[in-house]
Design a protein around this motif. Sequence first.
Motif, PDB file in Angstrom:
ATOM      1  N   UNK A 102     -13.249 -28.261   5.780  1.00 41.00           N
ATOM      2  CA  UNK A 102     -14.596 -28.329   5.217  1.00 41.00           C
ATOM      3  C   UNK A 102     -15.665 -27.952   6.229  1.00 41.00           C
ATOM      4  N   UNK A 103     -15.465 -28.354   7.475  1.00 38.20           N
ATOM      5  CA  UNK A 103     -16.470 -28.122   8.506  1.00 38.20           C
ATOM      6  C   UNK A 103     -16.168 -26.910   9.378  1.00 38.20           C
ATOM      7  N   UNK A 104     -15.157 -26.137   8.957  1.00 32.99           N
ATOM      8  CA  UNK A 104     -14.772 -24.915   9.676  1.00 32.99           C
ATOM      9  C   UNK A 104     -14.574 -25.164  11.171  1.00 32.99           C
ATOM     10  N   UNK A 105     -13.903 -26.254  11.498  1.00 32.37           N
ATOM     11  CA  UNK A 105     -13.643 -26.569  12.897  1.00 32.37           C
ATOM     12  C   UNK A 105     -12.491 -25.701  13.405  1.00 32.37           C
ATOM     13  N   UNK A 106     -12.714 -24.994  14.500  1.00 31.15           N
ATOM     14  CA  UNK A 106     -11.683 -24.097  15.000  1.00 31.15           C
ATOM     15  C   UNK A 106     -10.535 -24.851  15.662  1.00 31.15           C
ATOM     16  N   UNK A 107      -9.344 -24.317  15.525  1.00 30.74           N
ATOM     17  CA  UNK A 107      -8.166 -24.822  16.220  1.00 30.74           C
ATOM     18  C   UNK A 107      -7.381 -23.584  16.662  1.00 30.74           C
ATOM     19  N   UNK A 108      -7.250 -23.419  17.958  1.00 30.10           N
ATOM     20  CA  UNK A 108      -6.605 -22.235  18.508  1.00 30.10           C
ATOM     21  C   UNK A 108      -5.441 -22.674  19.389  1.00 30.10           C
ATOM     22  N   UNK A 109      -4.256 -22.231  19.070  1.00 25.87           N
ATOM     23  CA  UNK A 109      -3.063 -22.634  19.816  1.00 25.87           C
ATOM     24  C   UNK A 109      -3.164 -22.299  21.303  1.00 25.87           C
ATOM     25  N   UNK A 110      -3.914 -21.264  21.650  1.00 27.37           N
ATOM     26  CA  UNK A 110      -4.058 -20.855  23.049  1.00 27.37           C
ATOM     27  C   UNK A 110      -4.806 -21.883  23.901  1.00 27.37           C
ATOM     28  N   UNK A 111      -5.511 -22.805  23.280  1.00 23.81           N
ATOM     29  CA  UNK A 111      -6.251 -23.819  24.020  1.00 23.81           C
ATOM     30  C   UNK A 111      -5.333 -24.827  24.710  1.00 23.81           C
ATOM     31  N   UNK A 112      -4.127 -25.003  24.174  1.00 21.81           N
ATOM     32  CA  UNK A 112      -3.294 -26.148  24.534  1.00 21.81           C
ATOM     33  C   UNK A 112      -2.149 -25.787  25.472  1.00 21.81           C
ATOM     34  N   UNK A 113      -1.801 -26.750  26.320  1.00 23.90           N
ATOM     35  CA  UNK A 113      -0.616 -26.669  27.162  1.00 23.90           C
ATOM     36  C   UNK A 113       0.507 -27.375  26.410  1.00 23.90           C
ATOM     37  N   UNK A 114       1.529 -26.616  26.071  1.00 26.29           N
ATOM     38  CA  UNK A 114       2.636 -27.164  25.273  1.00 26.29           C
ATOM     39  C   UNK A 114       3.314 -28.342  25.959  1.00 26.29           C
ATOM     40  N   UNK A 115       3.293 -28.373  27.284  1.00 26.97           N
ATOM     41  CA  UNK A 115       3.964 -29.444  28.021  1.00 26.97           C
ATOM     42  C   UNK A 115       3.103 -30.687  28.211  1.00 26.97           C
ATOM     43  N   UNK A 116       1.843 -30.625  27.784  1.00 32.93           N
ATOM     44  CA  UNK A 116       0.945 -31.772  27.914  1.00 32.93           C
ATOM     45  C   UNK A 116       1.278 -32.818  26.849  1.00 32.93           C
ATOM     46  N   UNK A 117       0.651 -33.984  26.975  1.00 33.78           N
ATOM     47  CA  UNK A 117       0.825 -35.056  25.986  1.00 33.78           C
ATOM     48  C   UNK A 117      -0.245 -34.942  24.912  1.00 33.78           C
ATOM     49  N   UNK A 118      -0.023 -35.617  23.823  1.00 35.33           N
ATOM     50  CA  UNK A 118      -0.932 -35.566  22.678  1.00 35.33           C
ATOM     51  C   UNK A 118      -2.356 -35.991  23.065  1.00 35.33           C
ATOM     52  N   UNK A 119      -2.477 -36.932  23.987  1.00 38.46           N
ATOM     53  CA  UNK A 119      -3.801 -37.396  24.399  1.00 38.46           C
ATOM     54  C   UNK A 119      -4.588 -36.271  25.076  1.00 38.46           C
ATOM     55  N   UNK A 120      -3.881 -35.445  25.835  1.00 37.35           N
ATOM     56  CA  UNK A 120      -4.512 -34.293  26.469  1.00 37.35           C
ATOM     57  C   UNK A 120      -4.906 -33.248  25.425  1.00 37.35           C
ATOM     58  N   UNK A 121      -4.085 -33.069  24.408  1.00 37.85           N
ATOM     59  CA  UNK A 121      -4.418 -32.137  23.332  1.00 37.85           C
ATOM     60  C   UNK A 121      -5.679 -32.604  22.610  1.00 37.85           C
ATOM     61  N   UNK A 122      -5.781 -33.916  22.427  1.00 40.95           N
ATOM     62  CA  UNK A 122      -6.975 -34.471  21.786  1.00 40.95           C
ATOM     63  C   UNK A 122      -8.209 -34.225  22.647  1.00 40.95           C
ATOM     64  N   UNK A 123      -8.061 -34.359  23.947  1.00 44.26           N
ATOM     65  CA  UNK A 123      -9.175 -34.098  24.857  1.00 44.26           C
ATOM     66  C   UNK A 123      -9.599 -32.623  24.790  1.00 44.26           C
ATOM     67  N   UNK A 124      -8.631 -31.729  24.660  1.00 45.29           N
ATOM     68  CA  UNK A 124      -8.925 -30.296  24.523  1.00 45.29           C
ATOM     69  C   UNK A 124      -9.714 -30.053  23.231  1.00 45.29           C
ATOM     70  N   UNK A 125      -9.296 -30.690  22.147  1.00 45.38           N
ATOM     71  CA  UNK A 125     -10.038 -30.556  20.887  1.00 45.38           C
ATOM     72  C   UNK A 125     -11.468 -31.062  21.049  1.00 45.38           C
TER      73      UNK A 125
END
Length: 176
Positions: A102-125
Motif C-alpha cells: 500500500x505504501x510502496x515501500x521498497x525491498x531490494x535483495x541487494x541491500x542484505x547480507x545473506x549471512x547476517x541475522x534477521x535483526x540486522x536485516x531489520x536494521x537494513x530495512x
Amino acid sequence: MPEQYPIIKIAEIISNNDADVMKDINICVNNTDTYFKDHAGDYDERGITAKDIEKGEVAKDEIIWLGMIDILEKYGYVCEVDTSDFLEDFIDTVQDFNGTKTNNLPVNADWFDEDAEIFEWCEVLDGNWALEGYCIADIGFGGDDLVLFPCLLEQLEELDGYARQAGYSIGYAKNA
C-alpha cells in the motif's frame, strides 16, 4: 473494558481500521470464550488448550493478545517469523505485507547480507525506509519468533504505549 481497549487501538492503527480486522478483533475482545473455541486449532499450535484456560494457566488477556496477532496475520498486516528464517523467506514476507504494498515501500535483495541475522536485516530495512517515514516493527508476545510489520515511525511510540497498557511491547524489530 479498559484493559482491552489498547488491543482495539493497536489493531485499528496497524490495519488502518480495516473493517474485516476490526470485526474479528471486536469478537475476540468482547466474546473471548467463543473466539477461543472457534479458533482452538490456532491456539493449540501455540500450545494453549481449553484445559490450560480452565486451570488458570493462561489468562484471558493473553488469549486476546494472541488472537489480535493471529487476526492481523490472517489479513496480511503482520507475519510471525522464525528468527532463523532464510533471507529469501524474510524478503518474501516483507514484500507481501499489506503495508509494504500500500505504501510502496521498497525491498531490494541487494541491500542484505545473506549471512547476517534477521535483526540486522531489520536494521537494513529501517535505514532504507527511514526517508519514507517507516521502520519494521515487532509485536512482542513472549514467544521465540518475531511478529513483524511495517510501521510509521510516528506511530511506533503510540503503539508501544498501547502495548504496554496490555502488558506487552511493540518496538523496532532490530532490537527485539
